[in-house]
Enzyme design. Structure first.
Site, PDB file in Angstrom:
ATOM      1  N   TRP A  41      20.220 -38.483 -14.030  1.00  0.00           N
ATOM      2  CA  TRP A  41      19.054 -37.637 -13.877  1.00  0.00           C
ATOM      3  C   TRP A  41      17.892 -38.306 -14.582  1.00  0.00           C
ATOM      4  O   TRP A  41      17.941 -38.474 -15.791  1.00  0.00           O
ATOM      5  CB  TRP A  41      19.318 -36.266 -14.464  1.00  0.00           C
ATOM      6  CG  TRP A  41      20.359 -35.491 -13.729  1.00  0.00           C
ATOM      7  CD1 TRP A  41      21.648 -35.276 -14.092  1.00  0.00           C
ATOM      8  CD2 TRP A  41      20.184 -34.794 -12.489  1.00  0.00           C
ATOM      9  NE1 TRP A  41      22.306 -34.503 -13.174  1.00  0.00           N
ATOM     10  CE2 TRP A  41      21.407 -34.190 -12.171  1.00  0.00           C
ATOM     11  CE3 TRP A  41      19.132 -34.625 -11.600  1.00  0.00           C
ATOM     12  CZ2 TRP A  41      21.604 -33.434 -11.022  1.00  0.00           C
ATOM     13  CZ3 TRP A  41      19.313 -33.871 -10.467  1.00  0.00           C
ATOM     14  CH2 TRP A  41      20.539 -33.293 -10.193  1.00  0.00           C
ATOM     15  N   THR A  76      10.919 -43.536   2.090  1.00  0.00           N
ATOM     16  CA  THR A  76      10.679 -43.770   3.518  1.00  0.00           C
ATOM     17  C   THR A  76      10.078 -42.550   4.195  1.00  0.00           C
ATOM     18  O   THR A  76       9.036 -42.622   4.845  1.00  0.00           O
ATOM     19  CB  THR A  76      11.985 -44.168   4.229  1.00  0.00           C
ATOM     20  OG1 THR A  76      12.507 -45.353   3.618  1.00  0.00           O
ATOM     21  CG2 THR A  76      11.724 -44.428   5.703  1.00  0.00           C
ATOM     22  N   SER A 118      19.661 -42.328  -9.377  1.00  0.00           N
ATOM     23  CA  SER A 118      18.466 -41.651  -9.878  1.00  0.00           C
ATOM     24  C   SER A 118      18.790 -40.420 -10.729  1.00  0.00           C
ATOM     25  O   SER A 118      17.883 -39.821 -11.303  1.00  0.00           O
ATOM     26  CB  SER A 118      17.578 -41.212  -8.704  1.00  0.00           C
ATOM     27  OG  SER A 118      18.259 -40.281  -7.875  1.00  0.00           O
ATOM     28  N   THR A 173       6.687 -41.521   2.669  1.00  0.00           N
ATOM     29  CA  THR A 173       5.617 -42.362   3.191  1.00  0.00           C
ATOM     30  C   THR A 173       5.174 -41.902   4.574  1.00  0.00           C
ATOM     31  O   THR A 173       3.983 -41.895   4.903  1.00  0.00           O
ATOM     32  CB  THR A 173       6.067 -43.833   3.230  1.00  0.00           C
ATOM     33  OG1 THR A 173       6.393 -44.264   1.897  1.00  0.00           O
ATOM     34  CG2 THR A 173       4.988 -44.736   3.800  1.00  0.00           C
ATOM     35  N   GLU A 212       0.818  -1.201   0.000  1.00  0.00           N
ATOM     36  CA  GLU A 212       0.000   0.000   0.000  1.00  0.00           C
ATOM     37  C   GLU A 212       0.861   1.263   0.000  1.00  0.00           C
ATOM     38  O   GLU A 212       0.543   2.245  -0.685  1.00  0.00           O
ATOM     39  CB  GLU A 212      -0.935   0.004   1.216  1.00  0.00           C
ATOM     40  CG  GLU A 212      -1.930  -1.138   1.224  1.00  0.00           C
ATOM     41  CD  GLU A 212      -1.435  -2.377   1.972  1.00  0.00           C
ATOM     42  OE1 GLU A 212      -2.262  -3.092   2.556  1.00  0.00           O
ATOM     43  OE2 GLU A 212      -0.195  -2.624   1.963  1.00  0.00           O
ATOM     44  N   ARG A 253      11.730 -24.444  -4.576  1.00  0.00           N
ATOM     45  CA  ARG A 253      12.649 -24.129  -3.478  1.00  0.00           C
ATOM     46  C   ARG A 253      12.622 -22.637  -3.159  1.00  0.00           C
ATOM     47  O   ARG A 253      12.684 -22.244  -1.991  1.00  0.00           O
ATOM     48  CB  ARG A 253      14.075 -24.551  -3.849  1.00  0.00           C
ATOM     49  CG  ARG A 253      14.288 -26.055  -3.909  1.00  0.00           C
ATOM     50  CD  ARG A 253      15.729 -26.382  -4.271  1.00  0.00           C
ATOM     51  NE  ARG A 253      15.967 -27.817  -4.363  1.00  0.00           N
ATOM     52  CZ  ARG A 253      17.124 -28.371  -4.687  1.00  0.00           C
ATOM     53  NH1 ARG A 253      18.172 -27.589  -4.966  1.00  0.00           N
ATOM     54  NH2 ARG A 253      17.254 -29.677  -4.746  1.00  0.00           N
ATOM     55  N   GLU A 299      11.757 -32.878  -0.007  1.00  0.00           N
ATOM     56  CA  GLU A 299      12.502 -33.515  -1.100  1.00  0.00           C
ATOM     57  C   GLU A 299      13.227 -34.705  -0.508  1.00  0.00           C
ATOM     58  O   GLU A 299      14.245 -34.540   0.181  1.00  0.00           O
ATOM     59  CB  GLU A 299      13.517 -32.545  -1.713  1.00  0.00           C
ATOM     60  CG  GLU A 299      12.925 -31.385  -2.473  1.00  0.00           C
ATOM     61  CD  GLU A 299      13.977 -30.684  -3.326  1.00  0.00           C
ATOM     62  OE1 GLU A 299      14.598 -31.372  -4.172  1.00  0.00           O
ATOM     63  OE2 GLU A 299      14.177 -29.477  -3.138  1.00  0.00           O
ATOM     64  N   GLY A 302      13.344 -39.449  -0.202  1.00  0.00           N
ATOM     65  CA  GLY A 302      13.033 -40.756  -0.755  1.00  0.00           C
ATOM     66  C   GLY A 302      11.716 -41.300  -0.232  1.00  0.00           C
ATOM     67  O   GLY A 302      10.952 -40.604   0.456  1.00  0.00           O
ATOM     68  N   GLY A 324      10.201 -37.112  -8.109  1.00  0.00           N
ATOM     69  CA  GLY A 324      10.415 -37.432  -9.508  1.00  0.00           C
ATOM     70  C   GLY A 324      10.266 -38.930  -9.691  1.00  0.00           C
ATOM     71  O   GLY A 324      10.910 -39.711  -8.979  1.00  0.00           O
TER      72      GLY A 324
END
EC number: 3.5.4.26
Length: 369
Positions: free
Chosen positions: A192, A301, A190, A304, A71, A206, A297, A299, A176
């Site tokens: 790329w 485990t 993994s 989940t 403002e 990010r 970000e 894996g 991914g």
């Protein structure tokens, strides 16, 4: 429907109706707010457009914490343009603040300016504001309309709005995957799997995050830096500004890591190793560190754990056009005996990024928002 529950019923009765051109001008204010999307945290991204006789006479956005709010920049723009503000309408994407913080209250600045009407996209659930800005404006005999482009305005500040209302951050889980739902080969390889455009898009995720959460397994296997690698942003009201780096949180319940270990993130003074439960971490990130948007970000485990505990607000999937096979690592490690126990999602957005597909899902059973 706007969050009118934040307003006293007597104030609701005093609100003015929405006019035909309000949506058009509020969309411009949202465009202003988006300019500060990567640089304002922990503050929300806010834009303001001031209109008189159906013409824009001033505009501005909040660029960075500690600087004036949207403002004030818009009011200064009106002055610099040599325009008469008396009787004008101010369009603001978030309820003007009513308290003294690092800057004076914006509701007061609007009152002193001489505007006749203020149009607000959405209320601010921050207990220090939460309807008080609207009340100040109404008490000063300024017409107030509420709820114009509310959905779009809330989309821009999901983390801030959730944190102010619940004490929890907005959690995005990014993964991914291959066509067969795998995230890595059996040996952990993994890089790329997804393409360059997907990796570039992750940088934007990010950049809007106050914190990035990962697991010790990911640190040990990949040694990622988890930094924002985007160029400095040129803001037209304060100049060139670096995007603040997110806080890094490593979940290490088994004590596999030591602060002295030779991993990139552990050399970062903004990194925290966490061994307590996840809900406590999320509350701490908001209360102690003002991290309102969190990107996970990691894996399977830890992913989940977040999904099973109903802690994910948004699941973002980058799917690469490849098959990794049955021995590759799956994206989710949960086990269900009955079909009705499955986790359900709503697909809200699909985008092609080169050969990859980006999909955004909202959990149907989410209870944290």
């Amino acid at each position: 429907m706007t969050t009118l529950s934040l307003l006293d019923p007597t104030l609701i009765a005093q609100l003015s109706p929405i006019l035909p051109d309000d949506e058009r001008f509020m969309a411009m204010a949202i465009n202003e707010a988006e300019k500060g999307e990567f640089t304002t945290r922990p503050n929300p991204a806010v834009g303001c457009v001031i209109v008189k006789n159906n013409l824009i006479i001033g505009k501005g956005f909040h660029p960075k914490a500690g600087y004036p709010h949207a403002e004030v920049f818009a009011l200064n723009d009106v002055k610099n343009n040599g325009q008469d503000i008396e009787g004008a309408t101010a369009y603001v994407t978030l309820e003007p603040c009513s308290h003294f913080g690092r800057t004076p209250p914006c509701a007061g600045a609007l009152i002193k300016s001489g505007v006749a009407r203020v149009v607000i996209a959405t209320l601010d659930p921050n207990p220090q504001v939460a309807g008080k800005g609207v009340e100040m404006l109404l008490n000063a005999s300024i017409s107030v309309s509420l709820g114009v482009c509310e959905r779009e305005a809330k989309e821009l500040n999901k983390g801030f709005l959730k944190a102010m209302a619940t004490g929890l951050p907005f959690v995005r889980l990014k993964m991914g995957i291959s066509l067969d739902g795998r995230i890595a080969m059996q040996n952990g390889q993994s890089k790329w799997m997804t393409g360059e455009l997907s990796r570039r898009d992750v940088q934007n995720l990010r950049a809007k995050s106050g914190a990035i959460i990962t697991g010790s397994n990911t640190i040990i296997a990949d040694n990622p830096a988890l930094t924002v690698r985007l160029p400095d942003v040129e803001l037209d009201n304060i100049g060139t500004t670096a995007i603040p780096q997110p806080k890094i949180v490593v979940i290490d319940r088994c004590g596999r890591l030591s602060p002295d270990d030779d991993f990139t993130v552990l050399k970062n003074p903004n990194t925290m190793i966490w061994q307590d439960d996840l809900p406590a971490l999320l509350k701490t990130l908001v209360a102690k560190y003002q991290c309102h948007d969190v990107l996970v970000e990691t894996g399977a485990t830890l992913a989940t754990s977040f999904l099973s505990q109903n802690l994910v607000d948004e699941l973002i999937i980058y799917q690469a056009p490849c098959l990794l096979g049955v021995t590759a690592r799956p994206m989710f490690g949960g086990q269900f005996e009955r079909l009705q126990d499955k986790l359900n999602f709503t697909l809200v957005d699909v985008e092609r990024l080169g050969d990859d597909v980006k999909m955004i899902f909202l959990p149907k059973n989410l209870s944290t928002t």
